[in-house]
Design an enzyme around this catalytic site. Structure first.
Site, mmCIF file in Angstrom:
data_model
loop_
_atom_site.group_PDB
_atom_site.id
_atom_site.type_symbol
_atom_site.label_atom_id
_atom_site.label_comp_id
_atom_site.label_asym_id
_atom_site.label_seq_id
_atom_site.Cartn_x
_atom_site.Cartn_y
_atom_site.Cartn_z
ATOM 1 N N LYS A 33 -11.445 10.920 -1.498
ATOM 2 C CA LYS A 33 -11.649 11.971 -0.494
ATOM 3 C C LYS A 33 -11.708 13.334 -1.180
ATOM 4 C CE LYS A 33 -9.301 14.090 3.385
ATOM 5 N NZ LYS A 33 -8.159 14.025 4.293
ATOM 6 N N GLU A 75 -6.363 9.669 -11.631
ATOM 7 C CA GLU A 75 -6.551 8.261 -11.995
ATOM 8 C C GLU A 75 -7.995 7.833 -11.725
ATOM 9 O OE1 GLU A 75 -4.238 9.485 -10.052
ATOM 10 O OE2 GLU A 75 -2.263 8.640 -10.462
ATOM 11 N N GLY A 82 -6.623 10.109 4.256
ATOM 12 C CA GLY A 82 -6.940 9.039 3.306
ATOM 13 C C GLY A 82 -6.436 7.685 3.771
ATOM 14 N N ARG A 83 -5.201 7.651 4.259
ATOM 15 C CA ARG A 83 -4.617 6.365 4.665
ATOM 16 C C ARG A 83 -5.142 5.890 6.026
ATOM 17 N NH1 ARG A 83 -1.059 10.451 4.142
ATOM 18 N NH2 ARG A 83 0.071 11.219 5.970
ATOM 19 N N GLU A 115 4.009 7.262 3.782
ATOM 20 C CA GLU A 115 3.385 8.552 3.466
ATOM 21 C C GLU A 115 3.261 9.392 4.740
ATOM 22 O OE1 GLU A 115 -0.759 9.049 1.776
ATOM 23 O OE2 GLU A 115 0.326 9.262 -0.101
ATOM 24 N N HIS A 137 11.518 -17.598 0.404
ATOM 25 C CA HIS A 137 12.156 -18.172 -0.778
ATOM 26 C C HIS A 137 12.554 -17.101 -1.787
ATOM 27 C CE1 HIS A 137 11.323 -22.260 0.562
ATOM 28 N NE2 HIS A 137 10.230 -21.737 1.077
ATOM 29 N N LYS A 196 2.181 15.498 -9.347
ATOM 30 C CA LYS A 196 0.835 15.822 -9.858
ATOM 31 C C LYS A 196 0.858 17.149 -10.618
ATOM 32 C CE LYS A 196 -1.517 13.562 -5.990
ATOM 33 N NZ LYS A 196 -2.395 13.711 -4.831
HETATM 34 O O1 F6P Z 1 -1.469 11.215 -3.909
HETATM 35 C C1 F6P Z 1 -1.554 10.704 -2.627
HETATM 36 C C2 F6P Z 1 -2.960 10.706 -2.108
HETATM 37 O O2 F6P Z 1 -3.378 11.999 -1.851
HETATM 38 C C3 F6P Z 1 -3.104 9.835 -0.872
HETATM 39 O O3 F6P Z 1 -2.765 10.499 0.284
HETATM 40 C C4 F6P Z 1 -4.541 9.433 -0.959
HETATM 41 O O4 F6P Z 1 -4.828 8.310 -0.165
HETATM 42 C C5 F6P Z 1 -4.665 9.158 -2.441
HETATM 43 O O5 F6P Z 1 -3.865 10.140 -3.048
HETATM 44 C C6 F6P Z 1 -6.059 9.207 -2.985
HETATM 45 O O6 F6P Z 1 -6.668 10.435 -2.737
HETATM 46 P P1 F6P Z 1 -8.223 10.630 -2.902
HETATM 47 O O7 F6P Z 1 -8.924 9.755 -1.935
HETATM 48 O O8 F6P Z 1 -8.459 12.092 -2.621
HETATM 49 O O9 F6P Z 1 -8.586 10.283 -4.330
#
Ligand code: F6P
Length: 527
Positions: free
Chosen positions: A209, A215, A269-270, A355, A386, A515
């Site tokens: 987003k 990452e 995002g979620r 979150e 289990h 971050k």
């Molecule tokens: O660090 C958390 C977060 O911002 C989440 O809320 C989000 O889903 C995820 O990182 C990934 O963010 P993006 O879609 O901007 O890469």
């Protein structure tokens, strides 16, 4: 609710507190024994899902009191605010319009003066056309080969929803595409994926987003370099598409403009699986079934907006959650899907709930004095039995459980396996509810020829207190439609909890500090 009135000062909250001791001293096993109609009384159905909430520490009066609380915090107005696109994400001054993405009526909603309904429809058409090009093999890689592998590069909401839904609905695949999900920065996963794909036949979806997640961008850059080396070509643009709300950043990264699908800042995002972020699922199940996925969610949205509180599945689930967290001091909830296909639902719901509602400041910017979001954990139910179910049955904590059971398995597998799976979930719910008394344990031991002395001691260890709450969610079957409804159910459950706690469920400031600290620490490591 008076704007500044503390939740815990509300008479409706205090009435629940006064009611709690009367409930706390009763045992569910007696309620079931004395009232054969109990199971039928505490049942509600919507959008292909049935919730049996009879195994909860509640009577009808509890439900009434909880509904009064929901009324006191003006829940109907808050639901309306959510769906109508008001600025419910107060710290970002944004709406949270995931419901608009699946609104089958395409209701006009204006965000910053623009009607978003046509925007959503246009983007859907673009992704449907793209999927058609992949499925019909008209979309080719840089060397002219068709696409057989899809790698989703994303993390958090840009990873968990796509992965979970692709695994959940595998049986509904309309193509032979192979899906891979690259999320962590750990090179081991990247290695594994690169070893299992064919560079010439792979499409990489960069899902972010913000298009600024370290990452995701690092993984994407490494892959882009790898692909250029592998193919000996500089133009590998046919292998990359981006889904983002930050188009300029994607362009600057080198993604072709026609390969960028939009997401908007009014979708969290979620909560984004309904948008172009759902592309891996769409590639798996095709347009028709993806529309069913959206319509299942829409059916749940309609139920959420229209059903009275006492028949409203997400509201009831949220109220039960509040009941245990705030009046029984429960701190965790278990998600127990008795379905291998639903195995990734747990991390998906961890992000959705933790979150969203792991917050300590209310909408009036004040620290809050009561507990909010629960710790969500869980695993595919049969495996969990289990491992950690021991603690659920005999540990000192009360941990409410959501059992998820499929009434029908459409995979035509061995019926015996399906029956055992169902029976396992049901017997766990029953054991948590009824428990085992000392006398029952003692009698069983004596009947098994254990001496009376030893039975006295062993029986102490075999007592299960019971009276431990659970919900059972029955899905008629695992289809795109019920899956859509299930995810929307939890989204609304989480929203209602947040609405009652008076928090913003749509921001996540807590993840920022790590971050911020990372670049300096990275420099130190590299030095
Ligand atoms: O660090 C958390 C977060 O911002 C989440 O809320 C989000 O889903 C995820 O990182 C990934 O963010 P993006 O879609 O901007 O890469």
């Amino acid at each position: 609710m008076g704007a500044m009135k503390n939740l815990t000062e509300l008479p409706e909250w205090q009435a629940l507190g006064a009611h709690q001791p009367a409930i706390a001293q009763q045992h569910m096993r007696h309620w079931f024994a004395n009232d054969p109609a109990r199971a039928a009384q505490f049942n509600v159905s919507a959008a292909g899902i049935r919730l049996d909430y009879s195994r909860n520490r509640i009577d009808q009066h509890t439900i009434s009191l909880l509904c009064h609380l929901a009324q006191a915090v003006e829940l109907p107005q808050k639901i309306h605010a959510l769906i109508a696109g008001q600025l419910v994400n107060s710290t970002h001054k944004l709406p949270a319009l995931h419901t608009a993405l699946r609104d089958q009526a395409a209701t006009p909603i204006h965000v910053q003066g623009e009607n978003i309904a046509p925007l959503i429809a246009l983007t859907q058409q673009r992704i449907y056309d793209f999927v058609h090009a992949i499925h019909s093999q008209t979309w080719r890689g840089a060397t002219g080969k068709t696409i057989t592998h899809i790698v989703n590069i994303g993390i958090g909401g840009s990873h968990l929803g796509p992965m979970m839904s692709v695994h959940a609905l595998k049986e509904h695949a309309v193509s032979d595409l192979q899906f891979h999900f690259l999320s962590t920065i750990d090179h081991s996963l990247l290695n594994d994926i690169l070893h299992s794909i064919d560079a010439e036949k792979t499409l990489f979806i960069i899902s972010s987003k913000s298009f600024s997640t370290l990452e995701t961008l690092t993984n994407a850059r490494t892959i882009m370099n790898w692909l250029q080396q592998r193919l000996g070509k500089t133009d590998v643009s046919q292998h990359f598409i981006a889904i983002t709300a930050a188009k300029q950043k994607a362009l600057a990264f080198g993604i072709a403009e026609q390969h960028i699908f939009p997401l908007w800042d009014w979708v969290g995002g979620r909560y984004s699986i309904w948008s172009a972020i759902g592309l891996p699922l769409l590639l798996l199940i095709g347009q028709k079934q993806f529309s069913e996925f959206l319509s299942g969610a829409y059916a749940m949205d309609q139920h959420f907006q229209q059903a009275p509180f006492k028949e409203n599945m997400p509201i009831l689930m949220a109220l039960l959650s509040i009941w245990y967290i705030n009046f029984f001091a429960a701190t965790a909830q278990v998600i127990a899907p008795y379905s291998y296909r639903l195995r990734d639902l747990v991390p998906y719901l961890q992000q959705a709930e933790m979150e969203s509602n792991g917050k300590s400041t209310n909408l009036q910017h004040a620290a809050i004095s009561y507990m909010t979001g629960p710790i969500i954990f869980g695993a595919e139910g049969c495996n969990a039995q289990h491992s950690y179910h021991q603690l659920l049955h005999q540990g000192q904590r009360m941990v409410p459980v959501d059992f998820l059971l499929l009434e029908n398995n459409t995979e035509h597998l061995n019926k015996l396996h399906h029956d055992i799976l169902l029976a396992s979930g049901l017997s766990q719910a029953q054991a948590l509810m009824r428990g085992k008394t000392y006398d029952e344990a003692y009698q069983e031991l004596v009947a098994a020829d254990v001496t009376a002395d030893e039975a006295c001691q062993l029986a102490q260890h075999q007592v299960l207190p019971g009276n431990r709450p659970s919900n059972i969610l029955f899905l008629s079957a695992l289809t795109p439609k019920t899956m859509g409804a299930l995810l929307a159910l939890y989204e609304h459950k989480i929203f209602v909890e947040g609405a009652i706690w008076g928090i913003n469920s749509f921001d996540q400031w807590g993840v920022e500090l790590g971050k911020q600290l990372l670049p300096t620490i990275l420099q130190q490591i590299q030095a």
